[in-house]
Design an enzyme around this catalytic site. Structure first.
Site, PDB file in Angstrom:
ATOM      1  N   LYS A 106      21.066  40.224  54.062  1.00  0.00           N
ATOM      2  CA  LYS A 106      21.104  40.063  55.515  1.00  0.00           C
ATOM      3  C   LYS A 106      19.774  39.618  56.114  1.00  0.00           C
ATOM      4  O   LYS A 106      19.749  38.905  57.130  1.00  0.00           O
ATOM      5  CB  LYS A 106      21.552  41.364  56.174  1.00  0.00           C
ATOM      6  CG  LYS A 106      22.982  41.789  55.850  1.00  0.00           C
ATOM      7  CD  LYS A 106      24.008  40.879  56.490  1.00  0.00           C
ATOM      8  CE  LYS A 106      25.420  41.403  56.313  1.00  0.00           C
ATOM      9  NZ  LYS A 106      26.442  40.528  56.925  1.00  0.00           N
ATOM     10  N   GLU A 128      25.917  43.585  66.040  1.00  0.00           N
ATOM     11  CA  GLU A 128      26.840  44.576  65.504  1.00  0.00           C
ATOM     12  C   GLU A 128      26.442  44.869  64.073  1.00  0.00           C
ATOM     13  O   GLU A 128      25.715  44.107  63.440  1.00  0.00           O
ATOM     14  CB  GLU A 128      28.266  44.032  65.543  1.00  0.00           C
ATOM     15  CG  GLU A 128      28.671  43.174  64.340  1.00  0.00           C
ATOM     16  CD  GLU A 128      27.871  41.885  64.165  1.00  0.00           C
ATOM     17  OE1 GLU A 128      27.759  41.411  63.009  1.00  0.00           O
ATOM     18  OE2 GLU A 128      27.370  41.341  65.159  1.00  0.00           O
ATOM     19  N   SER A 393      25.053  41.404  46.581  1.00  0.00           N
ATOM     20  CA  SER A 393      24.534  41.171  47.928  1.00  0.00           C
ATOM     21  C   SER A 393      23.739  42.327  48.503  1.00  0.00           C
ATOM     22  O   SER A 393      22.972  42.139  49.455  1.00  0.00           O
ATOM     23  CB  SER A 393      25.696  40.840  48.870  1.00  0.00           C
ATOM     24  OG  SER A 393      26.693  41.845  48.807  1.00  0.00           O
TER      25      SER A 393
END
Length: 415
Positions: A106, A128, A393
């Site tokens: 991210k 969010e 991830s």
């Protein structure tokens, strides 16, 4: 005298990632921007700003410096020898995005979005989060650039992902509990959008995946494309050839789009793994590309799960970051043209893979990533002569309390 007709020059076809989206943000029929006129003005401003700085030497230099000296890129590719031997099939490799600073992929787009916000003079970052990884990453970016951060998170996910909630608060972010609806990711997006609409001039909504109105699916993909670029170079360096398969989990789909982008023009099978949860019954899963249909939500057109009234359906997954009733428009487009394969993994399969990777390789994966590992194990058995590259991830630190509380009996099994 030369009477031959000169050969007509044909411009080489653009790489696939440059063919879409078009100027209006459409990937085929998917994508676009379906927002009120006043908000569209802000989307246009963001797009103009991005188009300017993405070609700026100063922006590129600063982003590369951040990635190298702050994020710790490039992250490595790792061969899972123990897991591969145990499976007795294909060779499984991991792109270790769990080693990226803040624990997941991210940060790749959060640092880019925050840098864009700085350029546009925005005074607040709003977002969010589901699993909390995007929230932690944006809180990290806000601390780095000195910009206040507000994170909206469903109450259910706040309870499940407590360690990430604590990290966001330590980093200085304001965490807003979302108490309506199912109190998970979809409602967190609704809440964050509402907060952004109150002051779109001074704030920016830093969407956490390759979804939302144009230009966010484009921008997030481009910031995440570093994963695929690195992985392709690293895999060839390690093995002398391309992988046969690339596997990644899909909720909104930022990690998958990041690694897929590096292999779109190669003879490589791309597998997107959706959460099948407890089964195929509506409300028991979040496999939108598998069971959904075309529809508009949160300002973009894609494939989504709907109820009998045509409204976004309730969804479920053990992985909070996959608990969303739609998927990024580029994923819908790539599936529609047959470039990617959409597959699924259940909660039980993901939990098994969570412990299996932890026990055999000493790597605790995020529950989201565990879905991709689960399918990779299955694929390795089906294709014993092939190489499988998984985008790991995120790391599972955020999930350990929840997993041991709900699935502690799995810890006693042999792996």
């Amino acid at each position: 005298m030369n009477t031959q007709t000169p050969t007509q020059y044909t411009r080489p076809q653009l790489p696939m990632h440059l063919q879409v989206p078009d100027e209006r943000g459409f990937f085929g029929k998917f994508g676009g921007s379906f927002v009120p006129p006043e908000l569209q003005k802000q989307m246009d401003e963001i797009y103009r700003g991005y188009q300017h700085i993405c070609r700026s030497h100063d922006f590129i230099r600063e982003l590369r410096s951040i990635r190298k000296h702050f994020q710790g890129r490039p992250t490595p590719v790792y061969y899972c020898k123990n897991l591969s031997d145990k499976v007795g099939g294909g060779r499984i490799y991991l792109k270790r995005e769990d080693l990226n600073h803040s624990g997941a992929h991210k940060l790749n787009h959060c640092m880019g979005e925050a840098l864009l916000a700085k350029y546009l003079g925005k005074k607040k970052l709003i977002a969010e989060t589901g699993a909390g990884q995007h929230g932690v990453a944006l809180a990290t970016a806000g601390a780095y650039f000195g910009i206040p951060v507000e994170i909206h998170m469903g109450e259910v996910d706040i309870a499940k992902e407590h360690p990430n909630v604590v990290r966001m608060k330590i980093l200085g972010a304001k965490v807003v509990p979302v108490t309506f609806g199912n109190r998970t990711l979809k409602e967190a997006v609704d809440s964050a959008f509402d907060a952004y609409l109150k002051d779109p001039v001074n704030s920016i909504y830093c969407i956490g995946s390759v979804m939302g109105p144009h230009p966010f699916p484009l921008m997030v993909r481009e910031f995440q494309r570093v994963v695929g670029i690195e992985a392709r170079e690293q895999f060839i360096e390690m093995t002398g050839e391309l992988p046969n398969n690339v596997v990644a989990c899909i909720g909104g789909g930022s990690n998958a789009m990041g690694i897929f982008s590096g292999f779109l023009d190669d003879p490589v099978d791309l597998h997107g793994v959706e959460p099948l949860g407890r089964g195929a019954k509506l409300g028991d899963h979040a496999a939108s590309l598998t069971y959904g249909k075309e529809g508009i939500m949160h300002g973009f057109n894609s494939i989504m799960l709907t109820d009998e009234k045509g409204e976004p359906a309730p969804v479920y997954s053990v992985a909070s970051g996959l608990d969303y009733p739609s998927s990024g428009p580029e994923h819908a487009y790539l599936k529609s043209i047959g470039r990617t394969k959409t597959v699924t993994a259940t909660d039980a399969e993901a939990i098994h893979a969570f412990f299996q990777l932890s026990r055999l390789e000493g790597i605790i994966p995020a529950l989201e990533s565990a879905h991709a590992v689960a399918y990779a194990v299955k694929l390795a058995k089906e294709r014993p002569q092939e190489d499988i590259l998984v985008n790991l991830s995120g790391r599972g630190d955020k999930d350990i309390d929840f997993v041991m509380e709900k699935y502690g009996d799995y810890a006693d099994k042999e792996y």
